[in-house]
Scaffold this motif. Structure first.
Motif, mmCIF file in Angstrom:
data_model
loop_
_atom_site.group_PDB
_atom_site.id
_atom_site.type_symbol
_atom_site.label_atom_id
_atom_site.label_comp_id
_atom_site.label_asym_id
_atom_site.label_seq_id
_atom_site.Cartn_x
_atom_site.Cartn_y
_atom_site.Cartn_z
ATOM 1 N N VAL A 23 21.337 16.413 1.911
ATOM 2 C CA VAL A 23 20.139 16.672 2.957
ATOM 3 C C VAL A 23 18.800 17.186 2.197
ATOM 4 N N PRO A 24 17.682 16.360 1.816
ATOM 5 C CA PRO A 24 16.632 16.815 1.118
ATOM 6 C C PRO A 24 15.852 17.877 2.032
ATOM 7 N N ASP A 25 14.785 18.851 1.201
ATOM 8 C CA ASP A 25 14.218 19.745 2.029
ATOM 9 C C ASP A 25 12.759 18.978 2.412
ATOM 10 N N ASP A 26 12.977 18.149 3.064
ATOM 11 C CA ASP A 26 11.544 17.800 3.651
ATOM 12 C C ASP A 26 11.785 17.249 5.136
ATOM 13 N N LEU A 27 10.827 17.111 6.014
ATOM 14 C CA LEU A 27 11.028 16.621 7.221
ATOM 15 C C LEU A 27 11.605 15.265 7.368
ATOM 16 N N ASP A 28 10.924 14.486 6.606
ATOM 17 C CA ASP A 28 11.372 13.130 6.592
ATOM 18 C C ASP A 28 12.801 13.074 5.922
ATOM 19 N N GLY A 29 13.185 13.717 4.978
ATOM 20 C CA GLY A 29 14.317 13.369 4.504
ATOM 21 C C GLY A 29 15.598 14.002 5.321
ATOM 22 N N ILE A 30 15.116 14.981 6.117
ATOM 23 C CA ILE A 30 16.083 15.568 7.066
ATOM 24 C C ILE A 30 16.404 14.810 8.032
ATOM 25 N N PHE A 31 15.488 14.240 8.590
ATOM 26 C CA PHE A 31 15.757 13.138 9.911
ATOM 27 C C PHE A 31 16.162 11.859 9.287
ATOM 28 N N LYS A 32 15.784 11.409 8.250
ATOM 29 C CA LYS A 32 16.774 10.144 7.505
ATOM 30 C C LYS A 32 18.162 10.641 7.291
ATOM 31 N N SER A 33 18.314 11.895 6.988
ATOM 32 C CA SER A 33 19.758 12.073 6.891
ATOM 33 C C SER A 33 20.519 12.032 8.341
ATOM 34 N N VAL A 34 19.842 12.472 9.313
ATOM 35 C CA VAL A 34 20.602 12.421 10.570
ATOM 36 C C VAL A 34 20.882 10.909 11.093
ATOM 37 N N LYS A 35 19.609 10.340 10.716
ATOM 38 C CA LYS A 35 19.968 8.722 11.172
ATOM 39 C C LYS A 35 21.038 7.981 10.179
ATOM 40 N N ASP A 36 21.016 8.429 9.052
ATOM 41 C CA ASP A 36 22.084 7.952 7.957
ATOM 42 C C ASP A 36 23.444 8.297 8.819
ATOM 43 N N ASN A 37 23.539 9.607 9.158
ATOM 44 C CA ASN A 37 24.931 10.106 9.717
ATOM 45 C C ASN A 37 25.234 9.283 10.900
ATOM 46 N N ALA A 38 24.408 8.701 11.828
ATOM 47 C CA ALA A 38 24.697 8.034 12.981
ATOM 48 C C ALA A 38 25.189 6.705 12.474
ATOM 49 N N LEU A 39 24.552 5.907 11.637
ATOM 50 C CA LEU A 39 24.716 4.581 11.118
ATOM 51 C C LEU A 39 26.110 4.598 10.495
ATOM 52 N N LEU A 40 26.307 5.867 9.668
ATOM 53 C CA LEU A 40 27.714 5.869 8.962
ATOM 54 C C LEU A 40 28.750 5.997 10.076
ATOM 55 N N ALA A 41 28.506 6.956 11.260
ATOM 56 C CA ALA A 41 29.563 7.389 11.880
ATOM 57 C C ALA A 41 29.787 6.264 13.033
ATOM 58 N N LYS A 42 28.995 5.140 13.184
ATOM 59 C CA LYS A 42 28.985 4.271 14.047
ATOM 60 C C LYS A 42 30.190 3.296 13.886
ATOM 61 N N TYR A 43 30.670 3.057 12.701
ATOM 62 C CA TYR A 43 31.703 2.068 12.137
ATOM 63 C C TYR A 43 32.951 2.943 11.717
ATOM 64 N N SER A 44 33.240 4.273 12.170
ATOM 65 C CA SER A 44 34.439 5.054 11.899
ATOM 66 C C SER A 44 34.398 5.722 10.694
ATOM 67 N N GLY A 45 33.170 6.238 10.015
ATOM 68 C CA GLY A 45 32.995 7.017 8.927
ATOM 69 C C GLY A 45 33.036 8.480 9.228
ATOM 70 N N GLY A 46 33.834 9.113 8.356
ATOM 71 C CA GLY A 46 33.865 10.773 8.731
ATOM 72 C C GLY A 46 32.660 11.212 7.636
ATOM 73 N N LEU A 47 32.002 12.223 7.836
ATOM 74 C CA LEU A 47 30.894 12.717 7.195
ATOM 75 C C LEU A 47 30.940 14.063 6.504
ATOM 76 N N GLY A 48 30.420 14.261 5.415
ATOM 77 C CA GLY A 48 30.101 15.769 4.874
ATOM 78 C C GLY A 48 28.877 15.667 4.372
ATOM 79 N N ASN A 49 27.981 16.654 5.056
ATOM 80 C CA ASN A 49 26.569 16.853 4.707
ATOM 81 C C ASN A 49 26.419 18.078 3.892
ATOM 82 N N ASP A 50 25.797 18.027 2.744
ATOM 83 C CA ASP A 50 25.386 19.115 1.804
ATOM 84 C C ASP A 50 24.018 19.507 2.376
ATOM 85 N N TRP A 51 24.021 20.582 3.038
ATOM 86 C CA TRP A 51 22.524 21.143 3.646
ATOM 87 C C TRP A 51 22.050 22.219 2.711
#
Length: 984
Positions: free
Chosen positions: A380-408
C-alpha cells in the motif's frame, strides 16, 4: 477370491471393455431383453458378459491378467461364444433370464478348462446369492414390521413410502465397510419418519441416523456420506432429466457417462461453465469417469462440497462429485495440446485424493471467470489515491475467492507531517478500519468471508496501536475485529530483544529506505537513523525497550490471537527472487513469501500433496510421490496462463515470475500409519525426509516444464540461476546471524539437480509453500496440513455445520487390543478426546495418539525447521499451548526465530467448546457442546467468546504465571471457529 475388486486394479481392463463395448453391443441381438432378479427388464448387452469374464480372470490371476493380450483374446473369444449360444437358442423378441446367461458363462469357462477362473466365478455367484438371501430376509422382516406411511412430494402429491428402496439404499451405503450394519441405521431412520413426511425430510433422515453412530464406529462417516450421495443423486438427476429421477450407486456405474455431457451442457446454458469444455471429446472424457470413487468420501468432506463447491442453479445442485472433479480437471487442461489425455490425468489425481488443488481452483476451474489463484500480496503506497486504490484492489481480488496480504508499512505514522494540507497524519489505523470493512462487504458470493491480513514492520511508529487492533476494548473506530494482522519482524529487533537493548520507532516518511532493506544493509541504515534521531534531525520517533515491546507483542497474541509473528530477514535473504525486489509481507495464511511493489501484486497458486496417500507402514512410496508431484506441478503451472486476473498488476507479476506453492497435508496421518509419535526425533526426521523428497521432485518438475515450455522471464540473476537451491540458501542466512543452529543434512542427488537447474532453468520462480489446507483436507478425509491431531474425538465446526470427528486409526488400534467399547467411548468424551489420562490405553498408543495440547510445541518448531530448509517459501505453522505462561510463549517464539523459521501462524488455545459429555446421538449437525462441564449451544454464527483484557504487565516473562485453559483467549485463535479462515 471376490470379484468385487477395487476399480483401481481394473483400470486397464475397464478401458478395454469400454472401447469394445460399442462393437459388441452393435452385434445383432435380435431385440432380445434380459429379466433381472429384481424384475426390471434391460436390453441384452454382450459387453456386460465381457466385463464379467474380465473380472473373473483378474480375480483368479491378479495383476498379471490386467492388460494381457492373452487374456484379452481369450475373453473376446469366449464372449463371442457365449453370445452366439444364447442368441442361437432364442427367438427374436424372446427375454433371457439373468441366471441363464451366468450359467452359460460358467459352462464356457469349464469347457475351455480355465478351472481356476471358473472356480472364482462360481464362488462369486455363491457369495452374491447368500448376500441376496440375507437382504431378502431382512426386507421381509422389515416389510412385516413397517407401518403404512405416506410421503408428500414436492408438487404436493401423496405417495406410499417405499420401505424396500429405503432398505436397499441403506444396505448399499453399508456394503464393504467393516464394523457397520444397516439394521441400526434403518431402525434409527424409522424413528424419525411420520405419515406425510416430505421428500426432503425422507432424504435427510437416514443421513442423520447414520451420523449418530460415528462416535462408536468411524466408518459410519462413510455410510453418512453415501446416504448424502443418494440425496444428491436425486437432486442432480431430477434436474438434468426434468422429472423425479433416482438411482442407486450401482446404477450410476452405467449412468455417469451419459449424465456428464448433459450436466456439462446445462452448466454452459446457465452461464456457469465455459463453453470451451463442450469442445472436448466428451465421449472419451465421460468414459474415464470412475463412479466408484464417490464411495471414498467421508461425510464432512462430501457435505462441504455439497454446501460450497458443487455448481447449482437457484440452489439446486446439478453437479455430482465425479462430474465436479472432471470439470475442474478439464478447466486446468483447457490449453494443453492433448487436452483430453491431460484432463484425465488431472482428474485421476484429484478424484483419488493423492493431490488436491486449492479452494479457488476448485470453485472456479472450468467456469467463465476462472480465478484460480489462492493468494495475493500487495504493498500500500503512502498517498490517498494509492491507499484507496489498494482497498479497491482488495475488493476485486477477494470477489473471486482470493486471500489477501497487505503490506501497510509505507503509510506514514501518527503525527507525521502532511505537506499538502500542512496538517498531521492520523496514521495507518483509520485506513486499516476501511480495509477491514471492505473484507466484510465482499464475501466471495457467500461461499466464504473476504479475508485479509495486514502486515506492519516492527519499527513503524504506529506499531503499538497496530498491536491493539483486535482488542474488544477501547475506541471501536480504531479496532479491526474482522481483519487478521501480523508483525513483520526484522532480525535486528530480535537481536535487541536477546540483548535487552533499546528499539526506536519511526514514521516511514522519515525513513523511506528501511522498507526495502534487510540483513546487514537494514542494520546499517537503521542505526544511522537512530543517530539522526539522537541529534534532533528526526523529531517524530519514539524509543522503547525492545523486550517490553516483544512482551506486549506476545501479550496481544495471547489475548486476541493477533498479530502473528513473522520474520522479515529469512523471508528475503533466502528468497530466490532477491534480484527483482523485496518480500514486504506474507499472505493471509503466512505461507507465501513473494516480492511486491507499486507495480507488482504478487500472486500464488496453491495445491497440496496428500502425504498420507504416499506412505505405507514401511515409509514413503517415492515412485508414487514423484509421479504425483510431476502432475501436480503441471496443474499449478497451467493455472498461471488460464487464470482470470481482476487486477493488471497481478497479471503482470504472475506471468513474469510464475510462482506456485506446492504443499502437503495428512502429515499426522502419515506418521500414525508408520507408528511414529509426533513428539519424537523420528517424526522430525520424517518431516525432513518427506519434505526433501517433495522439494526434489517439485524442483525437478519445474526444470522439466522449463525444458518443454521455457524458463520464467526473470530467471537470470535469481538464486536458481546461480545454482543456489533452497537448501543452499541456509548458508546465506547463517552469514547474517551470530546464532543459527539448523540441520543441513541431505539424502538425494542434489548435485545433479543443481546442475540441471543452472543449465536448463526453472519454469517457476517459487515452487513450494505449505498452506493450512483446512477445507481441502476435509474433502480428502485426512489431517490438516502439518498439524498434529487436535483431539481424537471432538466436534468440528465450519460453515457447513458441526461434525463429530473420530480418529479412525486410534479406533483400529484399540480394536486390535480388544479395548474399544462403550466405556472407552465414554472415557474419550470425558477427557475431551485425549488418551493420556485413560489407564486402559497402553503407553505406546498414548505416545502415538497424543494430541496437540499434550505435546510441547517445541516439537512442532523442530519439525517445521527441518521442512523449512527445503522450502523456497514458508509454512502455515500453528502453535499450541494448553497452559500458557509468559515464559513458555517467550521461549517458543525465540526458538522459532533461532531455528530459521520464516513465519508463524495462529497461537492456538484449547478451545472452550469440547465434545458432548453425554451422547452425540441425534445432535450431530448443529451440535451442543460443553465448556468446563457446562452445556452451551453452538449456533451457525457463534457469538464471540468473552475476552479478558490485560495490560502488558499481565504477561511477564516468568515460569510461574499461567492462565486457566479457555479463560483469556480471543475468538480468532480458538480451534474450529466457523468464521475463521484457517478453519475453513
Amino acid at each position: 477370491m471376490s470379484l468385487t475388486l477395487e476399480a483401481e486394479r481394473h483400470n486397464a481392463s475397464d478401458t478395454v471393455v469400454s472401447q469394445s463395448a460399442s462393437k459388441q453391443a452393435n452385434a445383432s441381438s435380435g431385440g432380445h431383453q434380459v429379466i433381472r432378479r429384481n424384475g426390471s427388464v434391460t436390453d441384452f448387452n454382450p459387453a456386460k458378459i465381457k466385463n464379467a469374464l474380465t473380472k473373473a480372470f483378474l480375480a483368479a490371476e491378479g495383476e498379471t491378467a490386467s492388460g494381457s493380450h492373452r487374456v484379452h483374446d481369450i475373453v473376446d473369444a469366449m464372449t463371442e461364444q457365449v453370445t452366439s449360444v444364447l442368441l442361437r437358442r432364442a427367438v427374436p423378441g424372446h427375454t433371457l433370464q439373468i441366471e441363464d446367461i451366468q450359467d452359460q458363462v460358467e459352462l464356457a469357462l469349464m469347457r475351455s478348462e480355465h478351472h481356476k477362473v471358473a472356480r472364482a466365478y462360481v464362488l462369486y455367484r455363491e457369495d452374491r446369492a447368500r448376500e441376496r438371501a440375507k437382504l431378502d430376509s431382512r426386507k421381509k422382516k422389515k416389510k412385516t414390521d413397517q407401518p403404512k406411511l405416506n410421503v408428500k412430494q414436492a408438487d404436493g402429491t401423496i405417495v406410499p413410502l417405499d420401505f424396500d428402496r429405503l432398505a436397499t439404499v441403506i444396505d448399499e451405503a453399508c456394503s464393504n465397510l467393516d464394523g457397520v450394519s444397516p439394521d441400526p441405521v434403518f431402525e434409527e431412520t424409522k424413528r424419525n419418519l411420520y405419515d406425510g413426511v416430505s421428500t426432503a425430510e425422507l432424504a435427510l433422515a437416514p443421513i442423520m441416523a447414520a451420523r449418530t453412530f460415528v462416535e462408536r464406529e468411524p466408518n459410519y462417516a462413510f455410510v453418512s456420506a453415501r446416504l448424502l450421495l443418494d440425496k444428491l443423486r436425486f437432486e442432480a438427476l431430477s434436474f438434468i432429466t426434468g422429472r423425479p429421477d433416482q438411482a442407486t450407486q450401482a446404477e450410476m456405474k452405467d449412468r455417469y457417462a451419459t449424465y456428464f455431457p448433459v450436466a456439462l451442457k446445462a452448466g454452459i446454458k446457465a452461464d456457469l461453465i465455459d463453453p470451451e469444455l463442450a469442445r472436448f471429446d466428451l465421449k472419451k472424457i465421460s468414459a474415464a469417469i470412475k463412479p466408484e470413487r464417490d464411495l471414498n468420501f467421508q461425510y464432512l468432506g462430501l457435505q462441504t462440497l455439497y454446501d460450497r463447491y458443487f455448481l447449482h442453479i437457484k440452489g439446486t445442485r446439478f453437479e455430482l462429485p465425479q462430474a465436479f472433479f472432471m470439470r475442474v480437471a478439464m478447466g486446468l487442461a483447457i490449453r494443453e495440446v492433448d487436452r483430453e489425455a491431460k484432463a484425465i490425468e488431472f482428474y485421476n489425481q484429484l478424484s483419488s485424493f493423492v493431490f488436491m488443488a486449492s479452494t479457488p481452483t476448485l470453485f472456479n476451474s472450468g467456469t467463465l471467470r476462472p480465478q484460480l489463484s489462492s493468494c495475493f500480496l500487495t504493498t500500500v503506497p503512502d498517498d490517498l489515491d494509492g491507499i484507496f486504490k489498494s482497498v479497491k484492489d482488495n475488493a476485486l481480488l477477494a470477489k473471486y475467492s482470493g486471500g489477501l496480504g497487505n503490506d501497510w508499512t509505507p503509510v506514514r505514522g501518527l503525527g507525521a507531517h502532511i505537506k499538502g494540507t500542512n496538517g498531521e497524519s492520523q496514521g495507518v489505523v483509520p485506513f486499516l478500519k476501511v480495509a477491514n470493512d471492505t473484507a466484510i462487504a465482499v464475501n466471495q458470493g457467500g461461499k466464504r468471508k473476504g479475508a485479509v491480513c495486514a502486515y506492519l514492520e516492527t519499527w513503524h511508529i504506529d506499531i503499538e496501536e497496530f498491536l491493539d487492533l483486535r482488542k474488544n476494548t477501547g475506541d471501536d473506530r480504531r479496532r479491526t475485529h474482522d481483519m487478521n494482522t501480523a508483525n513483520w519482524v526484522p532480525d535486528l529487533f530480535m537481536e535487541r530483544v536477546f540483548n535487552d537493548g533499546a528499539w526506536t520507532l519511526f514514521s516511514p516518511d522519515d525513513t523511506p529506505d528501511l522498507h526495502d532493506l534487510y540483513g546487514k544493509a537494514f542494520k546499517t541504515a537503521y542505526e544511522a537513523y537512530e543517530e539522526k534521531a539522537a541529534c534532533g534531525d528526526i523529531t517524530n520517533f519514539k524509543t522503547v525497550r525492545a523486550i517490553d515491546l516483544w512482551r506486549r507483542m506476545l501479550t496481544m497474541l495471547f489475548e486476541t490471537g493477533h498479530p502473528w509473528i513473522t520474520f522479515k530477514d529469512p523471508c528475503n535473504i533466502r528468497s530466490p527472487q532477491g534480484h527483482r525486489g523485496v518480500v514486504h509481507s506474507s499472505n493471509l495464511c503466512t505461507e507465501i513469501t513473494l516480492n511486491t511493489s507499486h507495480d507488482e501484486i504478487a500472486v500464488c497458486n496453491l495445491g497440496s500433496i496428500n502425504l498420507a496417500a504416499h506412505v505405507t507402514e514401511n515409509g514413503i512410496d517415492h515412485d508414487k510421490l514423484a509421479k504425483t508431484v510431476k502432475t501436480a506441478m503441471r496443474m499449478l503451472d497451467n493455472v498461471i496462463d488460464i487464470n482470470f486476473y481482476t487486477i493488471p498488476e497481478a497479471r503482470y507479476s504472475n506471468l513474469r515470475h510464475r510462482p506456485v506453492g506446492l504443499g502437503l497435508m495428512g502429515f499426522q496421518d502419515a506418521l500414525q500409519a508408520m507408528k511414529i509419535p509426533y513428539a519424537s526425533d523420528a517424526a522430525i526426521a520424517f518431516a525432513d525426509e518427506s519434505m526433501e523428497a517433495i522439494a526434489f521432485h517439485a524442483i525437478a518438475a519445474s526444470v522439466d516444464l522449463a525444458a518443454e515450455r521455457g524458463r520464467y522471464e526473470s530467471f537470470d540473476g535469481s538464486l536458481w540461476s546461480q545454482g543456489i537451491l533452497p537448501i543452499d540458501s541456509l548458508e546465506l542466512l547463517a552469514e547474517t546471524r551470530n546464532e543459527f543452529d539448523v540441520d543441513r543434512s541431505t539424502r538425494l542427488d542434489w548435485d545433479g539437480l543443481r546442475e540441471r537447474v543452472k543449465t536448463i532453468g526453472m519454469r517457476n520462480s517459487n515452487t513450494m509453500a505449505i498452506a493450512p489446507t483446512a477445507t481441502i483436507s476435509n474433502i480428502c478425509g485426512v489431517s490438516q496440513s502439518i498439524e498434529p491431531a487436535y483431539r481424537n474425538l471432538f466436534v468440528k465446526s465450519n460453515m457447513s455445520g458441526d461434525f463429530t470427528v473420530v480418529n479412525a486409526a486410534l479406533v483400529r488400534d484399540l480394536k486390535a487390543r480388544g479395548i474399544w467399547d462403550e466405556v472407552m467411548i465414554s472415557d474419550l468424551k470425558y477427557y475431551d478426546g485425549s488418551v493420556g489420562q485413560i489407564d486402559r490405553i497402553p503407553d505406546d498408543l498414548k505416545k502415538l495418539y497424543a494430541t496437540a495440547f499434550e505435546m510441547d510445541s517445541a516439537w512442532l518448531i523442530e519439525a517445521t525447521s527441518r521442512r523449512q530448509k527445503w522450502l523456497d517459501q514458508a509454512q502455515s505453522l500453528n502453535l499450541y499451548i494448553a497452559n500458557p505462561s509468559g515464559k513458555k510463549l517467550d521461549d517458543l517464539y525465540r526458538l522459532a526465530w533461532l531455528r530459521g523459521l520464516k513465519t508463524t501462524y495462529y497461537l492456538r488455545s484449547s478451545a472452550a467448546t469440547h465434545v458432548e459429555k453425554s451422547t452425540l446421538k441425534g445432535t450431530d449437525g448443529r451440535l451442543n457442546a460443553v465448556s468446563s462441564g457446562q452445556s452451551a449451544p453452538i449456533s451457525a454464527s457463534p457469538v464471540p467468546a468473552p475476552v479478558i483484557t490485560a495490560s502488558p504487565s499481565a504477561l511477564p516473562v516468568t515460569a510461574t504465571d499461567t492462565i486457566a485453559e479457555g479463560q483469556a483467549w480471543g475468538k480468532a485463535c480458538l480451534i474450529d471457529d466457523p468464521e475463521c479462515e484457517a478453519c475453513q
